[in-house]
Each structure stands twice: as C-alpha cells, then as structure tokens.
Design a protein around this motif. Structure first.
Motif, mmCIF file in Angstrom:
data_model
loop_
_atom_site.group_PDB
_atom_site.id
_atom_site.type_symbol
_atom_site.label_atom_id
_atom_site.label_comp_id
_atom_site.label_asym_id
_atom_site.label_seq_id
_atom_site.Cartn_x
_atom_site.Cartn_y
_atom_site.Cartn_z
ATOM 1 N N ARG A 5 0.015 2.255 -8.648
ATOM 2 C CA ARG A 5 -1.371 1.866 -8.354
ATOM 3 C C ARG A 5 -1.623 0.399 -8.700
ATOM 4 N NH1 ARG A 5 -1.882 7.173 -10.317
ATOM 5 N NH2 ARG A 5 -2.676 8.593 -8.701
ATOM 6 N N THR B 264 0.815 -1.212 0.000
ATOM 7 C CA THR B 264 0.000 0.000 0.000
ATOM 8 C C THR B 264 0.851 1.266 0.000
ATOM 9 O OG1 THR B 264 -0.148 -0.054 2.415
ATOM 10 C CG2 THR B 264 -1.918 -1.131 1.169
ATOM 11 N N HIS B 265 2.151 1.125 0.285
ATOM 12 C CA HIS B 265 3.046 2.280 0.279
ATOM 13 C C HIS B 265 4.176 2.046 -0.717
ATOM 14 C CE1 HIS B 265 6.520 4.764 1.636
ATOM 15 N NE2 HIS B 265 5.571 5.656 1.866
ATOM 16 N N ARG C 50 8.453 4.173 9.603
ATOM 17 C CA ARG C 50 7.732 3.077 8.946
ATOM 18 C C ARG C 50 8.241 1.711 9.387
ATOM 19 N NH1 ARG C 50 4.306 4.865 5.469
ATOM 20 N NH2 ARG C 50 3.969 2.734 4.720
ATOM 21 N N THR D 265 -1.266 3.105 -2.318
ATOM 22 C CA THR D 265 -2.223 4.186 -2.085
ATOM 23 C C THR D 265 -1.557 5.409 -1.463
ATOM 24 O OG1 THR D 265 -2.796 3.243 0.084
ATOM 25 C CG2 THR D 265 -4.160 2.602 -1.806
ATOM 26 N N GLN D 266 -0.275 5.291 -1.120
ATOM 27 C CA GLN D 266 0.471 6.410 -0.546
ATOM 28 C C GLN D 266 1.912 6.333 -1.026
ATOM 29 O OE1 GLN D 266 1.241 6.356 3.707
ATOM 30 N NE2 GLN D 266 0.997 8.577 3.840
ATOM 31 N N THR D 267 2.457 7.482 -1.457
ATOM 32 C CA THR D 267 3.790 7.512 -2.033
ATOM 33 C C THR D 267 4.674 8.519 -1.314
ATOM 34 O OG1 THR D 267 2.771 7.115 -4.200
ATOM 35 C CG2 THR D 267 5.097 7.741 -4.185
ATOM 36 N N THR D 268 5.859 8.080 -0.922
ATOM 37 C CA THR D 268 6.873 8.999 -0.425
ATOM 38 C C THR D 268 7.800 9.353 -1.575
ATOM 39 O OG1 THR D 268 6.830 8.111 1.823
ATOM 40 C CG2 THR D 268 8.779 9.356 1.182
ATOM 41 N N ALA E 59 -1.478 9.661 -3.627
ATOM 42 C CA ALA E 59 -1.341 10.343 -2.331
ATOM 43 C C ALA E 59 0.116 10.664 -2.011
ATOM 44 C CB ALA E 59 -1.959 9.483 -1.230
ATOM 45 N N PRO E 60 0.742 11.540 -2.799
ATOM 46 C CA PRO E 60 2.171 11.777 -2.612
ATOM 47 C C PRO E 60 2.476 12.753 -1.482
ATOM 48 C CG PRO E 60 1.364 13.123 -4.408
ATOM 49 C CD PRO E 60 0.196 12.290 -3.941
ATOM 50 N N HIS E 61 3.605 12.563 -0.839
ATOM 51 C CA HIS E 61 4.171 13.571 0.044
ATOM 52 C C HIS E 61 5.682 13.486 -0.073
ATOM 53 C CE1 HIS E 61 4.555 10.079 2.729
ATOM 54 N NE2 HIS E 61 5.501 10.765 3.351
#
Length: 352
Positions: free
Chosen positions: A238, A193-194, A287, A243-246, A264-266
């Motif tokens: 995807r 998911t990451h 993490r 669902t979340q990207t660093t 969902a990038p940060h």
C-alpha cells in the motif's frame, strides 16, 4: 505457424532434468536490442552513475517462430553470468545475491529492483566471489554493487573482495528476516497500482520465482508474505500505491487469512508448481508481458537458483521438470500462444 510438440525424454546431461523437443529455427537476421533506462526515483540503494542513461539490453526477438536461446554455464555462478551477458551486456550496477540454496529466499524479490536499475542478478558464495562473477564485473566495467541479504548470506568481507575488483561503491539491503528483506527491496521500487506477492516458506519459494520475471518487466514490486504476520507485506504494498495484488500460489503457500491482509488480492494458482507458473505467466501476458518471448527455467529443487538469475530479464516464466505435469503445462502454453522465442536457462535443455 506449426505448434511445437513436447515429449518425455531421459536426462541427457548431468544437470538436465528435462529435454524439450522443439523445432529450432535459426534467425535470418540479427535483431535489435532492448533499451534499459534505470529508474532512479525513488533514489536507488546504491549509487548509479547512469540514471537517465539508455543501456543496451537483451537482443529483441526478430519474429522468427520457434527460436531458441540456450543460457547455461558450467555451474550456477557461470549460468547467472551467461544470463547477465545476454540481458545486460552494458551495466554500471549489478545486484549480488547468495548462490547457496539455503539463502535462495533472500533474493526472491531482487529481480524487479535489479531491472529498474538496468542491472543483472549475479551469484556469489558467502566467502568468495566466483571467477565467472568476477570476470563479468571486470569486463563490463560495473562500478556499483548492491548486496542482498545479511552477513550469513554474503559475509562482511564481501565488500572488500568487490573493491579489490575495482568496484567503487558497495551497499547492502537486508532485513531482520526473509520477509523484511523482501519489503526492504520493494521499498526502492517506483510507485505502482499493481503488485505481486508469494509465500516465503521454503516449500513454496518456487511460486515467487515464477512471478519475478513478470514483476520485473512491469516494474512492479514482489513481496513475500508470512502466514503468521501478513500485515507488514500488505502495508509495504500500500505504501507503494498498490491497490491490486496478484498472489502466486494456492492456500498451502499463502493462507486465506494472510491473503486478506493484501490490497485487493486474487490468486494465480494451479494444481502444482508448473500449473501455477503457467497461470502467473498467463496473467502477466494479460497485463502486457510479451507472450512470444518466454523463459523456461528449472522448477525442481537444486536448480531453482537458475530461475532467480533469470528474473531481471523480465519475461513470462514457465517452470519445467521431469514430471508429466510440467510437459502438460508447456504444451498448453504453446497451444494457446504458439511459439516465438524460448530462452532456456541452466538445467533446462531444448533439443532441436
């Protein structure tokens, strides 16, 4: 625990750009070792005789503070082998990438996949398998080798050279360009998911190097993003369930418009490459990556390849160089986390 200090120093060996003065403690007892179990779902891109088998990995830290491990060789190829012997003393599979600076980018996403295969990343020249690399393959009994990058990185005759060393299966993962190669490697990673992303531009490759170790430890994909065509990178993530990207690095590497294409990038971005690597390492600790087992790798042009080979170790990675910013980032890390085991690779030398 006493906090290590970092001081500025002149280079003391030919390849060193930094000498860190840290208290060095010799461990009182030999630690155990990591257990590496290959992830063979999805099916790996090369035959793996050890799917579901437990392999011996790197020695575990024994809890002694200020422990230092130095991994280096006479050249970049021998340094990669020193890292491999430390982290992968048993291996049936190896990942082979170009050790030439102009092809460094082809293998930036290889570290996470290599670790899921319980495989080291080794280096070769386009038209030769260096003696150190060949010796590791023979002595470890590697049966399968995955080549990363096209014929311009590792020539079409490379498989023949490997078969002459007793390798029974040689496969290649390569795309039309560096970005496609990155996505092709990520496609063989397990669902997560990451995920991680970084620039594929030559001036910003160092950000991906900093992210490779954490991504490898967490079994998460690392893809390169093209500012002028970021949608394929987002789609690749995807597809893997991300669902979340660093994103490692600032807008100079991955532009805001490209960032928007990712799930969902940060950002983990500092004022320079050293601060960015420290922020990536810090996020990896949040993490679940061990904050007491870190890699120090060269962050200067000409020695970045050492960080490439260290990625499959799966550790938080600090990039170091001969600038004050590097010393500041290292000092801040120790102020926050203290010092457990530090593994210095290649041109980084720790002076006890």
């Amino acid at each position: 625990m006493s906090r290590p200090t970092v001081r500025r120093a002149l280079p003391v060996v030919l390849l060193s750009t930094l000498v860190l003065a840290l208290p060095v403690t010799t461990a009182a007892a030999a630690p155990g070792a990591e257990t590496l179990t290959p992830t063979c779902s999805p099916a790996p891109p090369v035959s793996h005789p050890g799917c579901g088998t437990a392999y011996e990995g790197a020695p575990l830290p024994d809890g002694t503070p200020n422990q230092v491990v130095q991994l280096s060789g006479d050249d970049r190829y021998a340094t990669a082998v020193a890292i491999a012997r430390h982290g992968f003393p048993q291996a049936d599979v190896a990942v082979l990438v170009s050790g030439e600076d102009r092809h460094l980018v082809d293998a930036l996403s290889a570290g996470p996949l290599a670790r899921t295969l319980a495989a080291p990343v080794l280096l070769a020249a386009r038209d030769a398998v260096p003696a150190a690399t060949a010796d590791y393959l023979r002595s470890t009994g590697v049966q399968s080798v995955l080549l990363v990058g096209g014929d311009d990185a590792l020539s079409a005759t490379t498989p023949d050279r490997l078969r002459a060393l007793g390798i029974t299966d040689v496969q290649r993962v390569a795309g039309a360009d560096r970005y496609a190669t990155s996505r092709a490697l990520a496609a063989f990673m397990p669902t997560r998911t990451h995920g991680w992303a970084a620039s594929g531009e030559d001036a910003h490759l160092v950000d991906a190097l900093a992210a490779a170790g954490p991504a490898a430890r967490l079994g998460e994909p690392l893809v390169l993003v093209a500012d002028d065509d970021p949608i394929p990178a987002g789609d690749a993530l995807r597809t893997l369930g991300v669902t979340q990207t660093t994103v490692a690095g600032g807008p100079e590497g991955v532009a805001p418009e490209a960032l928007a294409a990712l799930p969902a990038p940060h950002r983990a971005a500092g004022t320079d490459r050293y601060a960015t690597a420290a922020l990536v390492a810090d996020e990896s600790v949040q993490r679940g990556v061990d904050d007491q087992d870190v890699v120090f790798a060269p962050g200067v042009t000409g020695h970045l390849v050492d960080a490439l080979a260290a990625g499959p170790l799966g550790r938080a990675t600090l990039l170091v160089g001969d600038e004050q910013a590097s010393y500041d980032a290292v000092e801040a890390w120790f102020e926050t986390y203290g010092a457990g085991r530090v593994t210095a690779v290649g041109a980084v030398e720790i002076d006890g």
